[in-house]
Design a protein around this motif. Structure first.
Motif, PDB file in Angstrom:
ATOM      1  N   GLU A  46       0.950  -1.146  -0.170  1.00 20.58           N
ATOM      2  CA  GLU A  46      -0.081   0.019  -0.119  1.00 20.58           C
ATOM      3  C   GLU A  46       0.713   1.290   0.102  1.00 20.58           C
ATOM      4  O   GLU A  46       2.110   1.216   0.469  1.00 20.58           O
ATOM      5  CB  GLU A  46      -0.995   0.163   1.124  1.00 20.58           C
ATOM      6  CG  GLU A  46      -0.332   0.124   2.514  1.00 20.58           C
ATOM      7  CD  GLU A  46      -1.320   0.384   3.699  1.00 20.58           C
ATOM      8  OE1 GLU A  46      -2.335   0.372   3.369  1.00 20.58           O
ATOM      9  OE2 GLU A  46      -0.819   0.427   4.760  1.00 20.58           O
ATOM     10  N   VAL A  59       2.270  13.887  -0.910  1.00 24.37           N
ATOM     11  CA  VAL A  59       0.974  13.155  -0.914  1.00 24.37           C
ATOM     12  C   VAL A  59       1.157  12.105   0.432  1.00 24.37           C
ATOM     13  O   VAL A  59       2.255  11.464   0.562  1.00 24.37           O
ATOM     14  CB  VAL A  59       0.289  12.679  -1.876  1.00 24.37           C
ATOM     15  CG1 VAL A  59      -0.971  12.045  -1.988  1.00 24.37           C
ATOM     16  CG2 VAL A  59       0.090  13.891  -3.138  1.00 24.37           C
ATOM     17  N   TYR A  60       0.197  12.062   1.308  1.00 23.73           N
ATOM     18  CA  TYR A  60       0.465  11.152   2.243  1.00 23.73           C
ATOM     19  C   TYR A  60      -0.905  10.169   2.156  1.00 23.73           C
ATOM     20  O   TYR A  60      -2.081  10.702   1.882  1.00 23.73           O
ATOM     21  CB  TYR A  60       0.397  11.584   3.661  1.00 23.73           C
ATOM     22  CG  TYR A  60       1.680  12.213   3.806  1.00 23.73           C
ATOM     23  CD1 TYR A  60       1.776  13.685   3.664  1.00 23.73           C
ATOM     24  CD2 TYR A  60       2.770  11.626   4.299  1.00 23.73           C
ATOM     25  CE1 TYR A  60       2.954  14.433   3.900  1.00 23.73           C
ATOM     26  CE2 TYR A  60       4.008  12.386   4.711  1.00 23.73           C
ATOM     27  CZ  TYR A  60       3.979  13.697   4.269  1.00 23.73           C
ATOM     28  OH  TYR A  60       5.101  14.323   4.386  1.00 23.73           O
ATOM     29  N   ALA A  61      -0.800   8.771   2.590  1.00 21.04           N
ATOM     30  CA  ALA A  61      -2.029   7.993   2.954  1.00 21.04           C
ATOM     31  C   ALA A  61      -2.707   8.848   3.876  1.00 21.04           C
ATOM     32  O   ALA A  61      -2.190   9.109   4.971  1.00 21.04           O
ATOM     33  CB  ALA A  61      -1.534   6.588   3.087  1.00 21.04           C
ATOM     34  N   ASP A  62      -4.097   8.516   3.977  1.00 18.70           N
ATOM     35  CA  ASP A  62      -4.898   9.095   5.161  1.00 18.70           C
ATOM     36  C   ASP A  62      -4.664   8.454   6.335  1.00 18.70           C
ATOM     37  O   ASP A  62      -4.625   9.228   7.558  1.00 18.70           O
ATOM     38  CB  ASP A  62      -6.280   8.865   4.856  1.00 18.70           C
ATOM     39  CG  ASP A  62      -7.027   9.653   3.657  1.00 18.70           C
ATOM     40  OD1 ASP A  62      -7.954   9.511   3.312  1.00 18.70           O
ATOM     41  OD2 ASP A  62      -6.380  10.556   3.556  1.00 18.70           O
ATOM     42  N   SER A  63      -4.304   7.134   6.285  1.00 15.81           N
ATOM     43  CA  SER A  63      -3.633   6.349   7.671  1.00 15.81           C
ATOM     44  C   SER A  63      -2.550   6.989   8.196  1.00 15.81           C
ATOM     45  O   SER A  63      -2.188   6.692   9.685  1.00 15.81           O
ATOM     46  CB  SER A  63      -3.290   4.834   7.196  1.00 15.81           C
ATOM     47  OG  SER A  63      -2.475   4.715   6.248  1.00 15.81           O
ATOM     48  N   LYS A  65      -1.320  10.329   7.660  1.00 16.89           N
ATOM     49  CA  LYS A  65      -1.403  12.000   7.534  1.00 16.89           C
ATOM     50  C   LYS A  65      -1.455  12.379   8.915  1.00 16.89           C
ATOM     51  O   LYS A  65      -2.073  12.046   9.897  1.00 16.89           O
ATOM     52  CB  LYS A  65      -2.585  12.207   6.818  1.00 16.89           C
ATOM     53  CG  LYS A  65      -2.472  13.715   6.145  1.00 16.89           C
ATOM     54  CD  LYS A  65      -3.792  14.051   5.389  1.00 16.89           C
ATOM     55  CE  LYS A  65      -3.857  12.986   4.044  1.00 16.89           C
ATOM     56  NZ  LYS A  65      -4.838  13.477   3.268  1.00 16.89           N
ATOM     57  N   GLY A  66      -0.409  13.289   9.196  1.00 15.65           N
ATOM     58  CA  GLY A  66      -0.107  13.898  10.378  1.00 15.65           C
ATOM     59  C   GLY A  66       0.854  13.142  11.284  1.00 15.65           C
ATOM     60  O   GLY A  66       1.129  13.924  12.564  1.00 15.65           O
ATOM     61  N   ARG A  67       1.151  12.008  11.065  1.00 16.43           N
ATOM     62  CA  ARG A  67       2.149  11.221  11.636  1.00 16.43           C
ATOM     63  C   ARG A  67       3.441  11.114  11.057  1.00 16.43           C
ATOM     64  O   ARG A  67       4.419  10.853  11.908  1.00 16.43           O
ATOM     65  CB  ARG A  67       1.436   9.991  12.288  1.00 16.43           C
ATOM     66  CG  ARG A  67       0.240  10.113  13.125  1.00 16.43           C
ATOM     67  CD  ARG A  67      -0.119   8.608  13.565  1.00 16.43           C
ATOM     68  NE  ARG A  67      -0.472   7.821  12.472  1.00 16.43           N
ATOM     69  CZ  ARG A  67       0.316   6.448  12.395  1.00 16.43           C
ATOM     70  NH1 ARG A  67       1.267   6.106  13.343  1.00 16.43           N
ATOM     71  NH2 ARG A  67      -0.240   5.824  11.366  1.00 16.43           N
TER      72      ARG A  67
END
Length: 121
Positions: A46, A59-63, A65-67
């Motif tokens: 993934e 771009v980041y995966a939602d899972s 994002k922020g970490r």
């Protein structure tokens, strides 16, 4: 031709941080976007994050994002993935890849061998 070698994985407890590195050989590193992908046991590979060759967008995966934070140093031919607040669900083999700016693993030309990240609860 680009060869990629990941490092920095390990066994850690939930909540801590790790930084993965992806060292590239070859003179074309700065021409490629760099992506990070992961594959957990029994699951498909993934997308995690991608950064443009000039670092101007990501771009980041939602899972994650922020970490997680992706970055690169073209002078050192190295890409990074800073992973904070790790969770057991982040456990996977992490791969870096060089290619076009894409979230689709099938679009990437070059891959590293992967580094294992295991997060215990």
């Amino acid at each position: 031709q680009v060869q990629l070698v990941e490092s920095g994985g390990g066994l850690v407890q939930a909540g801590v941080s790790l930084r993965l590195s992806c060292a590239a050989s070859g003179r074309m590193f700065s021409a490629y976007a760099m992506g990070w992908f992961r594959q957990a046991p029994g699951k498909e590979r993934e997308f995690v994050a991608v950064i443009r060759p000039n670092s101007r967008s990501t771009v980041y995966a939602d899972s994650v994002k922020g970490r997680f934070t992706i970055s690169r140093d073209n002078a050192k031919n190295t890409a990074y993935l800073q992973m904070n607040s790790l969770k057991p669900d982040d456990t996977a083999v992490y791969y870096c890849a060089a290619g076009p700016y894409s979230v689709d693993a099938g679009n990437y030309n070059y891959w590293g061998q992967g580094t294992q990240v295991t997060v215990s609860s």
